[in-house]
Write a protein that holds these residues in place. Structure first.
Motif, mmCIF file in Angstrom:
data_model
loop_
_atom_site.group_PDB
_atom_site.id
_atom_site.type_symbol
_atom_site.label_atom_id
_atom_site.label_comp_id
_atom_site.label_asym_id
_atom_site.label_seq_id
_atom_site.Cartn_x
_atom_site.Cartn_y
_atom_site.Cartn_z
ATOM 1 N N LEU A 64 -13.453 -3.431 0.830
ATOM 2 C CA LEU A 64 -12.028 -3.115 0.825
ATOM 3 C C LEU A 64 -11.783 -1.661 0.426
ATOM 4 C CD1 LEU A 64 -10.495 -6.346 -0.765
ATOM 5 C CD2 LEU A 64 -10.506 -5.677 1.635
ATOM 6 N N ASN A 65 -12.492 -1.196 -0.618
ATOM 7 C CA ASN A 65 -12.355 0.198 -1.066
ATOM 8 C C ASN A 65 -12.762 1.167 0.029
ATOM 9 O OD1 ASN A 65 -11.406 -0.556 -3.578
ATOM 10 N ND2 ASN A 65 -13.427 -0.484 -4.542
ATOM 11 N N LEU A 66 -13.797 0.804 0.770
ATOM 12 C CA LEU A 66 -14.305 1.644 1.850
ATOM 13 C C LEU A 66 -13.238 1.881 2.921
ATOM 14 C CD1 LEU A 66 -17.080 2.963 2.590
ATOM 15 C CD2 LEU A 66 -17.463 0.993 4.071
ATOM 16 N N ILE A 69 -8.202 -0.264 0.995
ATOM 17 C CA ILE A 69 -7.282 -1.351 0.645
ATOM 18 C C ILE A 69 -7.602 -1.809 -0.769
ATOM 19 C CG2 ILE A 69 -6.529 -3.703 1.218
ATOM 20 C CD1 ILE A 69 -7.421 -3.126 4.114
ATOM 21 N N ASP A 70 -6.567 -1.916 -1.626
ATOM 22 C CA ASP A 70 -6.810 -2.406 -2.986
ATOM 23 C C ASP A 70 -6.800 -3.934 -3.001
ATOM 24 O OD1 ASP A 70 -3.834 -3.121 -4.386
ATOM 25 O OD2 ASP A 70 -3.801 -1.768 -2.658
ATOM 26 N N VAL A 71 -7.377 -4.500 -4.053
ATOM 27 C CA VAL A 71 -7.538 -5.960 -4.163
ATOM 28 C C VAL A 71 -6.198 -6.675 -4.162
ATOM 29 C CG1 VAL A 71 -8.446 -7.826 -5.612
ATOM 30 C CG2 VAL A 71 -9.756 -5.743 -5.332
ATOM 31 N N VAL A 76 -2.353 -10.322 -1.615
ATOM 32 C CA VAL A 76 -1.022 -10.653 -1.072
ATOM 33 C C VAL A 76 -1.149 -11.035 0.404
ATOM 34 C CG1 VAL A 76 1.259 -9.702 -0.468
ATOM 35 C CG2 VAL A 76 0.310 -9.309 -2.744
ATOM 36 N N ALA A 77 -1.951 -10.272 1.165
ATOM 37 C CA ALA A 77 -2.193 -10.619 2.573
ATOM 38 C C ALA A 77 -2.843 -12.001 2.665
ATOM 39 C CB ALA A 77 -3.084 -9.566 3.227
ATOM 40 N N GLY A 78 -3.788 -12.242 1.754
ATOM 41 C CA GLY A 78 -4.451 -13.544 1.704
ATOM 42 C C GLY A 78 -3.496 -14.672 1.373
ATOM 43 N N ALA A 79 -2.517 -14.380 0.517
ATOM 44 C CA ALA A 79 -1.509 -15.387 0.159
ATOM 45 C C ALA A 79 -0.736 -15.816 1.403
ATOM 46 C CB ALA A 79 -0.568 -14.844 -0.902
ATOM 47 N N PHE A 80 -0.443 -14.833 2.289
ATOM 48 C CA PHE A 80 0.242 -15.161 3.547
ATOM 49 C C PHE A 80 -0.641 -16.034 4.439
ATOM 50 C CE2 PHE A 80 2.860 -11.337 2.602
ATOM 51 C CZ PHE A 80 4.099 -11.956 2.633
ATOM 52 N N SER A 190 1.896 -6.378 -9.228
ATOM 53 C CA SER A 190 0.963 -5.263 -9.395
ATOM 54 C C SER A 190 1.168 -4.189 -8.326
ATOM 55 C CB SER A 190 -0.482 -5.760 -9.323
ATOM 56 O OG SER A 190 -0.694 -6.766 -10.269
ATOM 57 N N LEU A 191 1.630 -4.578 -7.152
ATOM 58 C CA LEU A 191 1.843 -3.619 -6.071
ATOM 59 C C LEU A 191 3.017 -2.684 -6.368
ATOM 60 C CD1 LEU A 191 1.322 -5.749 -2.840
ATOM 61 C CD2 LEU A 191 -0.242 -4.097 -3.823
ATOM 62 N N PHE A 192 4.017 -3.204 -7.089
ATOM 63 C CA PHE A 192 5.218 -2.416 -7.348
ATOM 64 C C PHE A 192 5.256 -1.769 -8.730
ATOM 65 C CE2 PHE A 192 6.616 -5.487 -4.055
ATOM 66 C CZ PHE A 192 6.906 -4.557 -3.067
ATOM 67 N N SER A 193 4.242 -2.090 -9.572
ATOM 68 C CA SER A 193 4.229 -1.493 -10.921
ATOM 69 C C SER A 193 3.377 -0.256 -10.968
ATOM 70 C CB SER A 193 3.723 -2.516 -11.934
ATOM 71 O OG SER A 193 2.413 -2.916 -11.604
#
Length: 193
Positions: A64-66, A69-71, A76-80, A190-193
């Motif tokens: 993901l870092n490569l 994309i952060d965890v 959140v994408a995974g939650a969808f 965490s995305l908005f903080s």
């Protein structure tokens, strides 16, 4: 290392993976595959799925870092993804349609049926909450169960019947929906903080 083993973490991670992999709910797909291609290589499918999951557990964040994309974004994408998988299970609809498989060992079973996008997302998300050794134990327990189901899918179908499989699929769909909501709520902040 053995001191990090925690039965509660193994059980919780195991149940989450069990709901995401949804091997019971996938019995109709497995039976259909067996009818189309004949023999299913249960051992090969289980081992390959296990290798994919364990590799992604340890290298998922680096991958993901490569690609930048952060965890939390991935979670959140995974939650969808989990949300839509849960809707499929609860409502009995198909939102994602894959091509018809020609063979039934690694490609349709190990990936994406057992170790698919939902499983990968879940593994990265579980890393934030549980020790790696407990997640590995949960993966191994699930793989044993997956192997047993793959080996005896015809017997399970005759015992449960289509009604029984449908009820189990809906129950795990509701559990998966709750997991998706929790995963979204925990990571969106965490995305908005």
């Amino acid at each position: 290392m053995w001191k990090l083993l925690n039965v509660r973490e193994i059980f919780t991670a195991g149940m989450i993976l069990f709901a995401v992999i949804d091997i019971i709910g996938n019995i109709p797909i497995i039976i259909d595959l067996r009818k189309k291609v004949g023999h299913i290589q249960s051992e090969k499918a289980s081992v390959v799925a296990g290798v994919i999951m364990i590799v992604f557990l340890f290298l998922g964040k680096e991958i993901l870092n490569l690609i930048g994309i952060d965890v939390n974004s991935f979670a959140v994408a995974g939650a969808f993804i989990l949300f839509f998988l849960a809707l499929e299970m609860i409502l009995g609809i198909t939102l994602y349609k894959d091509d018809e498989p020609e063979t039934a060992s690694i490609v349709p079973l190990a990936f994406p049926l057992i170790a698919g996008a939902g499983t990968m997302t879940t593994l990265v998300s579980l890393q934030a909450e549980f020790e790696a050794i407990n997640i590995i134990a949960a993966i191994l327990i699930n793989l044993i169960f997956v192997y047993i189901v793959l080996k005896s899918s015809a017997k399970i179908e005759s015992i449960l019947g289509s009604q029984g499989i449908s009820v189990i699929r809906k129950v795990f769909g509701v559990i998966l929906l709750a997991i998706a909501v929790k995963l979204f709520a925990a990571n969106i902040q965490s995305l908005f903080s």
